[in-house]
Design a protein around this motif. Structure first.
Motif, mmCIF file in Angstrom:
data_model
loop_
_atom_site.group_PDB
_atom_site.id
_atom_site.type_symbol
_atom_site.label_atom_id
_atom_site.label_comp_id
_atom_site.label_asym_id
_atom_site.label_seq_id
_atom_site.Cartn_x
_atom_site.Cartn_y
_atom_site.Cartn_z
ATOM 1 N N VAL A 1 0.849 -1.186 0.000
ATOM 2 C CA VAL A 1 0.000 0.000 0.000
ATOM 3 C C VAL A 1 0.883 1.234 0.000
ATOM 4 C CG1 VAL A 1 -1.730 1.299 1.303
ATOM 5 C CG2 VAL A 1 -1.838 -1.210 1.237
ATOM 6 N N THR A 2 0.550 2.191 -0.861
ATOM 7 C CA THR A 2 1.273 3.463 -0.930
ATOM 8 C C THR A 2 0.273 4.597 -0.737
ATOM 9 O OG1 THR A 2 0.994 3.551 -3.343
ATOM 10 C CG2 THR A 2 2.999 2.497 -2.496
ATOM 11 N N ASP A 3 0.763 5.833 -0.763
ATOM 12 C CA ASP A 3 -0.126 6.989 -0.621
ATOM 13 C C ASP A 3 -1.073 7.065 -1.804
ATOM 14 O OD1 ASP A 3 1.100 7.702 1.733
ATOM 15 O OD2 ASP A 3 2.468 9.142 0.793
ATOM 16 N N TYR A 4 -2.327 7.367 -1.509
ATOM 17 C CA TYR A 4 -3.304 7.562 -2.582
ATOM 18 C C TYR A 4 -4.248 8.691 -2.218
ATOM 19 C CZ TYR A 4 -6.158 4.462 0.435
ATOM 20 O OH TYR A 4 -6.835 3.899 1.487
ATOM 21 N N GLU A 5 -4.975 9.174 -3.218
ATOM 22 C CA GLU A 5 -5.877 10.314 -3.040
ATOM 23 C C GLU A 5 -7.271 9.955 -3.505
ATOM 24 O OE1 GLU A 5 -4.335 13.767 -4.967
ATOM 25 O OE2 GLU A 5 -2.355 13.615 -3.996
ATOM 26 N N ILE A 6 -8.255 10.525 -2.837
ATOM 27 C CA ILE A 6 -9.651 10.291 -3.169
ATOM 28 C C ILE A 6 -10.289 11.610 -3.571
ATOM 29 C CG2 ILE A 6 -11.828 9.318 -2.381
ATOM 30 C CD1 ILE A 6 -9.472 7.350 -2.350
ATOM 31 N N GLY B 1 -5.047 8.597 -14.990
ATOM 32 C CA GLY B 1 -4.121 8.409 -13.891
ATOM 33 C C GLY B 1 -3.905 6.929 -13.629
ATOM 34 N N LYS B 2 -3.200 6.636 -12.554
ATOM 35 C CA LYS B 2 -2.913 5.256 -12.183
ATOM 36 C C LYS B 2 -3.268 5.042 -10.718
ATOM 37 C CE LYS B 2 -1.001 4.094 -16.152
ATOM 38 N NZ LYS B 2 -1.624 3.084 -17.051
ATOM 39 N N VAL B 3 -3.625 3.818 -10.403
ATOM 40 C CA VAL B 3 -3.815 3.429 -9.013
ATOM 41 C C VAL B 3 -3.549 1.934 -8.909
ATOM 42 C CG1 VAL B 3 -6.310 3.027 -9.255
ATOM 43 C CG2 VAL B 3 -5.336 3.522 -7.004
ATOM 44 N N SER B 4 -2.866 1.538 -7.852
ATOM 45 C CA SER B 4 -2.573 0.116 -7.681
ATOM 46 C C SER B 4 -3.798 -0.607 -7.143
ATOM 47 C CB SER B 4 -1.395 -0.071 -6.722
ATOM 48 O OG SER B 4 -1.734 0.366 -5.423
ATOM 49 N N ARG B 5 -3.910 -1.862 -7.510
ATOM 50 C CA ARG B 5 -5.027 -2.675 -7.034
ATOM 51 C C ARG B 5 -5.004 -2.821 -5.515
ATOM 52 N NH1 ARG B 5 -3.802 -4.791 -12.149
ATOM 53 N NH2 ARG B 5 -5.659 -5.054 -13.471
ATOM 54 N N PRO C 1 -16.632 7.967 -5.364
ATOM 55 C CA PRO C 1 -15.274 8.504 -5.243
ATOM 56 C C PRO C 1 -14.311 7.934 -6.266
ATOM 57 C CG PRO C 1 -15.732 6.908 -3.508
ATOM 58 C CD PRO C 1 -17.031 7.176 -4.202
ATOM 59 N N VAL C 2 -13.389 8.787 -6.691
ATOM 60 C CA VAL C 2 -12.338 8.407 -7.648
ATOM 61 C C VAL C 2 -11.022 8.284 -6.881
ATOM 62 C CG1 VAL C 2 -11.050 9.123 -9.694
ATOM 63 C CG2 VAL C 2 -13.515 9.573 -9.537
ATOM 64 N N ILE C 3 -10.273 7.218 -7.147
ATOM 65 C CA ILE C 3 -9.020 6.974 -6.430
ATOM 66 C C ILE C 3 -7.850 6.953 -7.398
ATOM 67 C CG2 ILE C 3 -9.548 4.473 -6.464
ATOM 68 C CD1 ILE C 3 -7.862 4.218 -3.908
ATOM 69 N N TYR C 4 -6.787 7.695 -7.019
ATOM 70 C CA TYR C 4 -5.533 7.713 -7.766
ATOM 71 C C TYR C 4 -4.375 7.479 -6.800
ATOM 72 C CZ TYR C 4 -8.113 10.634 -11.215
ATOM 73 O OH TYR C 4 -9.012 11.144 -12.121
ATOM 74 N N ASN C 5 -3.317 6.848 -7.272
ATOM 75 C CA ASN C 5 -2.061 6.936 -6.545
ATOM 76 C C ASN C 5 -1.656 8.400 -6.459
ATOM 77 O OD1 ASN C 5 -1.863 4.157 -6.333
ATOM 78 N ND2 ASN C 5 -0.402 3.937 -8.013
ATOM 79 N N THR C 6 -1.081 8.801 -5.348
ATOM 80 C CA THR C 6 -0.716 10.212 -5.172
ATOM 81 C C THR C 6 0.195 10.696 -6.270
ATOM 82 O OG1 THR C 6 -1.007 10.121 -2.778
ATOM 83 C CG2 THR C 6 0.431 11.848 -3.633
ATOM 84 N N SER C 7 1.127 9.891 -6.703
ATOM 85 C CA SER C 7 2.079 10.308 -7.737
ATOM 86 C C SER C 7 1.428 10.578 -9.073
ATOM 87 C CB SER C 7 3.168 9.237 -7.909
ATOM 88 O OG SER C 7 2.580 8.001 -8.292
ATOM 89 N N SER C 8 0.213 10.005 -9.319
ATOM 90 C CA SER C 8 -0.438 10.193 -10.617
ATOM 91 C C SER C 8 -1.611 11.153 -10.534
ATOM 92 C CB SER C 8 -0.928 8.852 -11.158
ATOM 93 O OG SER C 8 -2.066 8.412 -10.446
ATOM 94 N N ALA C 9 -1.850 11.731 -9.343
ATOM 95 C CA ALA C 9 -3.008 12.604 -9.179
ATOM 96 C C ALA C 9 -2.691 14.052 -9.503
ATOM 97 C CB ALA C 9 -3.540 12.506 -7.749
ATOM 98 N N ASP C 10 -1.405 14.375 -9.681
ATOM 99 C CA ASP C 10 -1.018 15.769 -9.943
ATOM 100 C C ASP C 10 -1.454 16.217 -11.329
ATOM 101 O OD1 ASP C 10 0.156 15.716 -7.447
ATOM 102 O OD2 ASP C 10 2.118 15.099 -8.233
#
Length: 243
Positions: free
Chosen positions: A187-192, A205-209, A234-243
């Motif tokens: 698990v890494t940082d993610y944004e909602i 964007g990208k998000v890990s399963r 809600p939409v979920i992205y990995n933090t690195s791909s949410a910018d």
């Protein structure tokens, strides 16, 4: 809580089950091919494996499996094969969502169950003004004509929005919309976000399963988080791909 998971043997469903077990929930997992499951699952006292195809279960069986649960999560999806995309059942996700919700009503629970649907950013939340470009509208129109799974995802979320709604006596829901799914081990940082911040078609964007599994499990564990997102998509992205 006791949580029923359908699509538990899928790429994201497996992560969800693992996260639920880490968070000390009791899990019932409906799977078509139990022989493909991790060996550790078969000896876990917190996990009940139910070998079945969800749409082949009778109404009584569906009610029995959902009885005593406080949450149900659907991670169902179509296999990316010719038969999986164009064969039957074309309304796998929609029909499973409808039948599970009907089973909840039959059980007449004293408290509302939490129903979580894994959906997609390619599906707009029609309760909100989510503008998309003309080009994206054209592409999505083609997807509706050419890819039955896309229509299935749309109709499943629409069932929750319009048939279950915001004030159902037995069910509260959320439809989680991941963007491009990737495989990671931790698990890494993610944004909602309430709505996509990127174009699902042209600038996804990208998000890990595993992050998706973690978020859905946390929706069940965390009452405040659930209150924030119930009745929403809600939409979920990995933090690195949410910018």
């Amino acid at each position: 809580m006791t949580v029923l998971v359908v699509g538990a043997s899928g790429a994201t469903g497996k992560h969800l089950v693992e996260q639920l077990l880490i968070q000390k929930h009791q899990v019932k997992a409906i799977v078509r091919s139990p022989e493909k499951l991790p060996e550790s699952w078969k000896n876990n006292d917190g996990l009940q494996i139910i070998p079945a195809s969800i749409l082949e279960l009778g109404d009584r069986e569906m009610s029995e499996h959902s009885h005593g649960c406080q949450a149900i999560v659907s991670c169902l999806g179509h296999n990316l094969t010719w038969k999986g995309v164009y064969g039957q059942p074309r309304k796998l996700v929609t029909d499973a969502t409808r039948r599970l919700c009907e089973a909840i009503k039959v059980n007449n629970p004293e408290q509302r169950l939490r129903f979580i649907l894994m959906n997609t950013t390619g599906n707009r939340n029609r309760d909100l003004n989510e503008p998309i470009s003309f080009a994206q509208k054209c592409v999505i129109g083609l997807l509706r004509l050419l890819l039955p799974p896309h229509v299935d995802n749309e109709k499943a979320a629409d069932y929750l929005r319009t048939k279950i709604g915001q004030n159902n006596q037995f069910i509260e829901w959320t439809a989680v919309r991941p963007d491009g799914l990737t495989d990671e081990n931790e698990v890494t940082d993610y944004e909602i976000h309430p709505s996509p911040t990127k174009s699902a078609i042209f600038n996804g964007g990208k998000v890990s399963r595993i992050n998706v599994g973690h978020f859905m499990a946390t929706l069940i564990s965390d009452g405040d988080l659930w209150k924030k997102w119930k009745g929403k998509m809600p939409v979920i992205y990995n933090t690195s791909s949410a910018d």
